[in-house]
Design a protein around this motif. Sequence first.
Motif, short mmCIF file in Angstrom:
data_model
loop_
_atom_site.label_atom_id
_atom_site.label_comp_id
_atom_site.label_asym_id
_atom_site.label_seq_id
_atom_site.Cartn_x
_atom_site.Cartn_y
_atom_site.Cartn_z
N LEU A 99 -9.77 -13.39 22.32
CA LEU A 99 -9.67 -12.44 23.42
C LEU A 99 -9.27 -13.13 24.72
O LEU A 99 -8.49 -12.60 25.51
CB LEU A 99 -10.98 -11.68 23.60
N ILE A 100 -9.78 -14.33 24.95
CA ILE A 100 -9.38 -15.10 26.13
C ILE A 100 -7.89 -15.40 26.07
O ILE A 100 -7.17 -15.25 27.07
CB ILE A 100 -10.21 -16.41 26.24
N GLN A 101 -7.39 -15.79 24.90
CA GLN A 101 -5.96 -16.06 24.75
C GLN A 101 -5.11 -14.82 24.98
O GLN A 101 -3.96 -14.92 25.39
CB GLN A 101 -5.68 -16.63 23.36
N LYS A 102 -5.69 -13.63 24.75
CA LYS A 102 -4.98 -12.37 24.98
C LYS A 102 -5.08 -11.91 26.44
O LYS A 102 -4.56 -10.87 26.80
CB LYS A 102 -5.54 -11.26 24.06
N GLY A 103 -5.79 -12.69 27.27
CA GLY A 103 -5.87 -12.37 28.68
C GLY A 103 -7.09 -11.56 29.10
O GLY A 103 -7.12 -11.02 30.21
N TYR A 104 -8.10 -11.47 28.26
CA TYR A 104 -9.32 -10.72 28.59
C TYR A 104 -10.28 -11.59 29.41
O TYR A 104 -10.28 -12.80 29.29
CB TYR A 104 -10.01 -10.23 27.32
N ASN A 105 -11.10 -10.91 30.20
CA ASN A 105 -12.14 -11.56 31.00
C ASN A 105 -13.39 -11.67 30.11
O ASN A 105 -14.15 -10.72 29.98
CB ASN A 105 -12.42 -10.73 32.25
N VAL A 106 -13.56 -12.83 29.49
CA VAL A 106 -14.61 -13.02 28.48
C VAL A 106 -15.56 -14.13 28.91
O VAL A 106 -15.13 -15.18 29.37
CB VAL A 106 -13.98 -13.39 27.11
N LYS A 107 -16.85 -13.87 28.70
CA LYS A 107 -17.87 -14.91 28.81
C LYS A 107 -18.52 -15.02 27.44
O LYS A 107 -18.94 -14.02 26.86
CB LYS A 107 -18.92 -14.56 29.86
N ILE A 108 -18.59 -16.24 26.95
CA ILE A 108 -19.21 -16.50 25.65
C ILE A 108 -20.58 -17.12 25.89
O ILE A 108 -20.71 -18.07 26.65
CB ILE A 108 -18.34 -17.44 24.79
N PHE A 109 -21.59 -16.55 25.24
CA PHE A 109 -22.97 -17.01 25.38
C PHE A 109 -23.48 -17.51 24.04
O PHE A 109 -23.28 -16.85 23.02
CB PHE A 109 -23.87 -15.86 25.86
N LEU A 110 -24.14 -18.65 24.05
CA LEU A 110 -24.82 -19.18 22.86
C LEU A 110 -26.32 -19.09 23.14
O LEU A 110 -26.82 -19.75 24.05
CB LEU A 110 -24.41 -20.62 22.58
N VAL A 111 -27.02 -18.24 22.36
CA VAL A 111 -28.41 -17.93 22.68
C VAL A 111 -29.42 -18.84 21.99
O VAL A 111 -30.59 -18.87 22.38
CB VAL A 111 -28.74 -16.45 22.41
N LEU A 112 -28.99 -19.58 20.99
CA LEU A 112 -29.83 -20.56 20.30
C LEU A 112 -28.97 -21.76 19.97
O LEU A 112 -27.77 -21.62 19.72
CB LEU A 112 -30.42 -19.97 19.01
N PRO A 113 -29.54 -22.95 19.93
CA PRO A 113 -28.72 -24.14 19.66
C PRO A 113 -28.14 -24.15 18.24
O PRO A 113 -28.75 -23.63 17.30
CB PRO A 113 -29.69 -25.30 19.85
N LEU A 114 -26.96 -24.74 18.14
CA LEU A 114 -26.35 -24.98 16.84
C LEU A 114 -27.01 -26.22 16.25
O LEU A 114 -27.13 -27.24 16.92
CB LEU A 114 -24.85 -25.21 16.98
N ARG A 115 -27.43 -26.14 15.02
CA ARG A 115 -28.20 -27.25 14.44
C ARG A 115 -27.41 -28.12 13.47
O ARG A 115 -27.66 -29.29 13.35
CB ARG A 115 -29.44 -26.69 13.74
N ASN A 116 -26.46 -27.55 12.77
CA ASN A 116 -25.77 -28.31 11.72
C ASN A 116 -24.30 -28.48 12.08
O ASN A 116 -23.54 -27.51 12.07
CB ASN A 116 -25.92 -27.60 10.37
N LYS A 117 -23.91 -29.69 12.36
CA LYS A 117 -22.53 -29.96 12.79
C LYS A 117 -21.53 -29.92 11.63
O LYS A 117 -20.34 -30.05 11.86
CB LYS A 117 -22.47 -31.31 13.51
N ASP A 118 -22.01 -29.70 10.41
CA ASP A 118 -21.11 -29.59 9.26
C ASP A 118 -20.74 -28.15 8.95
O ASP A 118 -19.89 -27.90 8.10
CB ASP A 118 -21.76 -30.23 8.02
N ASN A 119 -21.36 -27.19 9.62
CA ASN A 119 -21.11 -25.78 9.31
C ASN A 119 -19.86 -25.24 10.00
O ASN A 119 -19.40 -25.79 11.00
CB ASN A 119 -22.32 -24.93 9.73
N ASP A 120 -19.35 -24.14 9.45
CA ASP A 120 -18.16 -23.50 10.01
C ASP A 120 -18.37 -23.03 11.45
O ASP A 120 -17.45 -23.10 12.26
CB ASP A 120 -17.75 -22.30 9.14
N ASN A 121 -19.58 -22.56 11.77
CA ASN A 121 -19.82 -22.08 13.13
C ASN A 121 -19.65 -23.21 14.15
O ASN A 121 -19.14 -23.00 15.24
CB ASN A 121 -21.18 -21.40 13.26
N TYR A 122 -20.04 -24.42 13.78
CA TYR A 122 -19.88 -25.56 14.69
C TYR A 122 -18.39 -25.89 14.85
O TYR A 122 -17.93 -26.21 15.95
CB TYR A 122 -20.66 -26.77 14.18
N LYS A 123 -17.65 -25.78 13.77
CA LYS A 123 -16.20 -26.02 13.83
C LYS A 123 -15.54 -25.01 14.78
O LYS A 123 -14.70 -25.39 15.60
CB LYS A 123 -15.61 -25.89 12.42
#
Length: 174
Positions: A67-91
Amino acid sequence: MILNSSEIKGIEMQEFKLRKNSFSLMQSAGEKCAKYISNKISKNKEIFVVCGPGNNGGDGFIIGHSLIQKGYNVKIFLVLPLRNKDNDNYKAFKRLNCKVYSLKELNKELKKKTSPVIVDCIFGIGLNKNISKKIKNLIKLINHKKAFIISIDIPTGDRKSTRLNSSHANISYA
């Protein structure tokens, strides 16, 4: 189309077997969700993408980035820490090229008299634990906020929202 969690898990398993790469499914799903959102929401609306620590949060990182690349005014929030650096979400998180805000900053934003669009990527169908008091309070703030809410996979908490299933979007548009 709204699917239950076992139907979604079945579709995801089929896709994982076909693709042999779970991140490509997340990427495709996130981009298709962003396309759906960009077709429904005007660019002058502020969008909060609220991400949790799992793959639903990874979908959110991709949605927010797209959405940011499409020009939208976006704020991304992470509400809990990412724990596993091998997971897709971390990528997905590492591919972001923007500021990512905290739970504390989200709580401040939600108390303002604004009406953003909220993209709920806190927890998906894989949630298998009790939710902390901090997250319960966040859910209450979101529920009481006068905002249009789009939930990815399933809504976090009990509220009226537009339900957009990222797996379904991936299957439908692939």
